[in-house]
Design a protein around this motif. Structure first.
Motif, PDB file in Angstrom:
ATOM      1  N   LYS A 143       0.837  -1.210   0.000  1.00  0.00           N
ATOM      2  CA  LYS A 143       0.000   0.000   0.000  1.00  0.00           C
ATOM      3  C   LYS A 143       0.861   1.244   0.000  1.00  0.00           C
ATOM      4  N   CYS A 144       0.392   2.270  -0.699  1.00  0.00           N
ATOM      5  CA  CYS A 144       1.141   3.534  -0.734  1.00  0.00           C
ATOM      6  C   CYS A 144       0.203   4.668  -0.343  1.00  0.00           C
ATOM      7  N   SER A 145       0.741   5.668   0.343  1.00  0.00           N
ATOM      8  CA  SER A 145      -0.099   6.781   0.808  1.00  0.00           C
ATOM      9  C   SER A 145      -0.472   7.747  -0.311  1.00  0.00           C
ATOM     10  N   CYS A 146      -0.013   7.495  -1.561  1.00  0.00           N
ATOM     11  CA  CYS A 146      -0.465   8.362  -2.657  1.00  0.00           C
ATOM     12  C   CYS A 146      -1.891   7.992  -3.080  1.00  0.00           C
ATOM     13  N   PHE A 147      -2.371   6.852  -2.589  1.00  0.00           N
ATOM     14  CA  PHE A 147      -3.745   6.410  -2.842  1.00  0.00           C
ATOM     15  C   PHE A 147      -4.091   6.312  -4.319  1.00  0.00           C
ATOM     16  N   CYS A 148      -3.120   6.019  -5.164  1.00  0.00           N
ATOM     17  CA  CYS A 148      -3.424   5.739  -6.572  1.00  0.00           C
ATOM     18  C   CYS A 148      -4.195   4.428  -6.633  1.00  0.00           C
ATOM     19  N   SER A 149      -5.022   4.291  -7.645  1.00  0.00           N
ATOM     20  CA  SER A 149      -5.654   2.981  -7.786  1.00  0.00           C
ATOM     21  C   SER A 149      -4.659   2.068  -8.484  1.00  0.00           C
ATOM     22  N   GLY A 150      -4.535   0.873  -7.992  1.00  0.00           N
ATOM     23  CA  GLY A 150      -3.557  -0.055  -8.541  1.00  0.00           C
ATOM     24  C   GLY A 150      -2.159   0.252  -8.030  1.00  0.00           C
ATOM     25  N   ALA A 151      -1.202  -0.590  -8.417  1.00  0.00           N
ATOM     26  CA  ALA A 151       0.169  -0.408  -7.942  1.00  0.00           C
ATOM     27  C   ALA A 151       0.765   0.854  -8.559  1.00  0.00           C
ATOM     28  N   CYS A 152       1.566   1.580  -7.777  1.00  0.00           N
ATOM     29  CA  CYS A 152       2.079   2.877  -8.235  1.00  0.00           C
ATOM     30  C   CYS A 152       3.597   2.861  -8.390  1.00  0.00           C
ATOM     31  N   LYS A 153       4.107   3.951  -8.970  1.00  0.00           N
ATOM     32  CA  LYS A 153       5.549   4.069  -9.224  1.00  0.00           C
ATOM     33  C   LYS A 153       6.354   4.053  -7.930  1.00  0.00           C
ATOM     34  N   HIS A 154       5.764   4.616  -6.854  1.00  0.00           N
ATOM     35  CA  HIS A 154       6.490   4.637  -5.573  1.00  0.00           C
ATOM     36  C   HIS A 154       6.717   3.216  -5.074  1.00  0.00           C
ATOM     37  N   GLU A 155       5.672   2.398  -5.210  1.00  0.00           N
ATOM     38  CA  GLU A 155       5.779   1.006  -4.758  1.00  0.00           C
ATOM     39  C   GLU A 155       6.817   0.255  -5.572  1.00  0.00           C
ATOM     40  N   PHE A 156       6.804   0.473  -6.879  1.00  0.00           N
ATOM     41  CA  PHE A 156       7.747  -0.240  -7.739  1.00  0.00           C
ATOM     42  C   PHE A 156       9.186   0.180  -7.412  1.00  0.00           C
ATOM     43  N   ALA A 157       9.386   1.487  -7.209  1.00  0.00           N
ATOM     44  CA  ALA A 157      10.721   1.987  -6.850  1.00  0.00           C
ATOM     45  C   ALA A 157      11.189   1.347  -5.543  1.00  0.00           C
ATOM     46  N   ALA A 158      10.276   1.283  -4.570  1.00  0.00           N
ATOM     47  CA  ALA A 158      10.629   0.705  -3.266  1.00  0.00           C
ATOM     48  C   ALA A 158      11.007  -0.772  -3.395  1.00  0.00           C
ATOM     49  N   MET A 159      10.293  -1.490  -4.259  1.00  0.00           N
ATOM     50  CA  MET A 159      10.589  -2.919  -4.450  1.00  0.00           C
ATOM     51  C   MET A 159      11.961  -3.112  -5.084  1.00  0.00           C
ATOM     52  N   LEU A 160      12.281  -2.252  -6.069  1.00  0.00           N
ATOM     53  CA  LEU A 160      13.604  -2.349  -6.711  1.00  0.00           C
ATOM     54  C   LEU A 160      14.716  -2.065  -5.696  1.00  0.00           C
ATOM     55  N   GLN A 161      14.478  -1.059  -4.852  1.00  0.00           N
ATOM     56  CA  GLN A 161      15.497  -0.711  -3.857  1.00  0.00           C
ATOM     57  C   GLN A 161      15.649  -1.819  -2.819  1.00  0.00           C
ATOM     58  N   LEU A 162      14.513  -2.362  -2.376  1.00  0.00           N
ATOM     59  CA  LEU A 162      14.543  -3.449  -1.394  1.00  0.00           C
ATOM     60  C   LEU A 162      15.322  -4.639  -1.937  1.00  0.00           C
ATOM     61  N   LYS A 163      15.045  -4.966  -3.194  1.00  0.00           N
ATOM     62  CA  LYS A 163      15.704  -6.099  -3.838  1.00  0.00           C
ATOM     63  C   LYS A 163      17.220  -5.872  -3.884  1.00  0.00           C
ATOM     64  N   GLU A 164      17.610  -4.678  -4.330  1.00  0.00           N
ATOM     65  CA  GLU A 164      19.048  -4.368  -4.414  1.00  0.00           C
ATOM     66  C   GLU A 164      19.697  -4.429  -3.035  1.00  0.00           C
ATOM     67  N   SER A 165      19.041  -3.821  -2.048  1.00  0.00           N
ATOM     68  CA  SER A 165      19.643  -3.763  -0.712  1.00  0.00           C
ATOM     69  C   SER A 165      19.751  -5.152  -0.092  1.00  0.00           C
ATOM     70  N   LEU A 166      18.724  -5.977  -0.293  1.00  0.00           N
ATOM     71  CA  LEU A 166      18.775  -7.340   0.251  1.00  0.00           C
ATOM     72  C   LEU A 166      19.928  -8.125  -0.357  1.00  0.00           C
ATOM     73  N   GLU A 167      20.164  -7.921  -1.644  1.00  0.00           N
ATOM     74  CA  GLU A 167      21.278  -8.621  -2.291  1.00  0.00           C
ATOM     75  C   GLU A 167      22.605  -8.177  -1.679  1.00  0.00           C
ATOM     76  N   LEU A 168      22.729  -6.871  -1.446  1.00  0.00           N
ATOM     77  CA  LEU A 168      23.976  -6.360  -0.851  1.00  0.00           C
ATOM     78  C   LEU A 168      24.151  -6.838   0.589  1.00  0.00           C
TER      79      LEU A 168
END
Ligand SMILES: [Zn+2]
Length: 272
Positions: free
Chosen positions: A209-234
């Motif tokens: 969930k994102c506080s921008c309240f867009c309907s459907g998945a938003c760019k903020h969520e996707f950015a956060a997932m990419l960052q999480l993935k990168e950081s977990l790998e590191l």
């Protein structure tokens, strides 16, 4: 055998602690009336504000009322000797606690802490957003968007939102991500700063969930997932032994501007 295989978080019997107090206002300290100059980096200018709620010092990060409400400013001057017409001045409404203690590890564009008390979400959020006391929020769960973190092509998101999210990630706009047990939070810097929450269980993301309240998945969520993935790998590569079911990452920029900026003493030790 890996003790805590990152990416396959185990469910812990102990639920994450959500009772961390909001350390926003230094309410326990006697207020000392002043007129302060507050600089707003996003505007490249400073203005004067009246303060009767805090004991402000040069360097304090504050939020104010008026046109710049919601934007973080920094006190550049404090005057105790003044006579002003009260109606001419807006007030300082909050001071942010940017004191942190603990060990931080470098991980690409971010620094990592494995200590729950070092940079908890509730505290870091106030560095990005003014505290909101009287707002009431409700949220619902859409549990149909579940996907493995290591295969984001399974995430239900429009191409356009994913593209823009990727830009956000490259521009290093994911300021903060925290995983506590199976619960995740993130803060993404956009036209405003947005809070994201999700569950992360056995390598799978759900209840995003994102506080921008867009309907459907938003760019903020996707950015956060990419960052999480990168950081977990590191983290997995470099700090596996430190990981004990909790970590928080914060962008180096925010860390430098907010945490280091205020420190006049303290120890930094770098190692491999
Ligand atoms: Zn969003």
């Amino acid at each position: 055998m890996k003790k805590y295989p990152i990416g396959f978080n185990i469910r812990t019997s102990k639920e994450p602690e959500n009772n961390t107090p909001m350390e926003v206002c230094k309410g326990v300290i006697e207020p000392k009336k002043s007129v302060v100059q507050v600089y707003f980096p996003h505007r490249g200018m400073g203005w004067a504000y009246y303060n009767d709620s805090f004991d402000l010092k040069v360097g304090d990060f504050v939020y104010v009322e008026g046109k710049l409400e919601g934007y973080r400013g920094q006190v550049t001057e404090v005057n105790y000797s003044f006579k002003i017409k009260l109606s001419d001045y807006k007030k300082v409404i909050a001071v942010i606690d940017t004191n942190v203690k603990g060990d931080f590890y470098l991980a690409g564009s971010h620094v990592v802490s494995f200590d729950r008390n070092a940079i908890p979400f509730s505290k870091v959020l106030t560095w990005f957003k003014a505290p909101q006391n009287d707002e009431e929020y409700v949220s619902g769960n859409d549990d149909t968007n579940r996907f493995p973190l290591d295969d984001l092509s399974k995430m239900k998101i429009s191409h356009d939102a994913a593209d823009r999210g990727h830009d956000y990630y490259i521009e290093n706009r994911v300021g903060f991500v925290e995983i506590d047990g199976t619960r995740g939070h993130a803060i993404v810097e956009g036209s405003e700063n947005y809070e994201i929450e999700f569950d992360y269980i056995d390598g799978e993301i759900s209840n995003l969930k994102c506080s921008c309240f867009c309907s459907g998945a938003c760019k903020h969520e996707f950015a956060a997932m990419l960052q999480l993935k990168e950081s977990l790998e590191l983290i997995n590569e470099n700090y596996e032994d430190e990981y004990n079911g909790y970590f928080a990452i914060i962008s180096k920029g925010v860390f430098m501007n907010t945490v280091m900026n205020r420190k006049v003493s303290g120890k930094i030790s770098l190692g491999i």
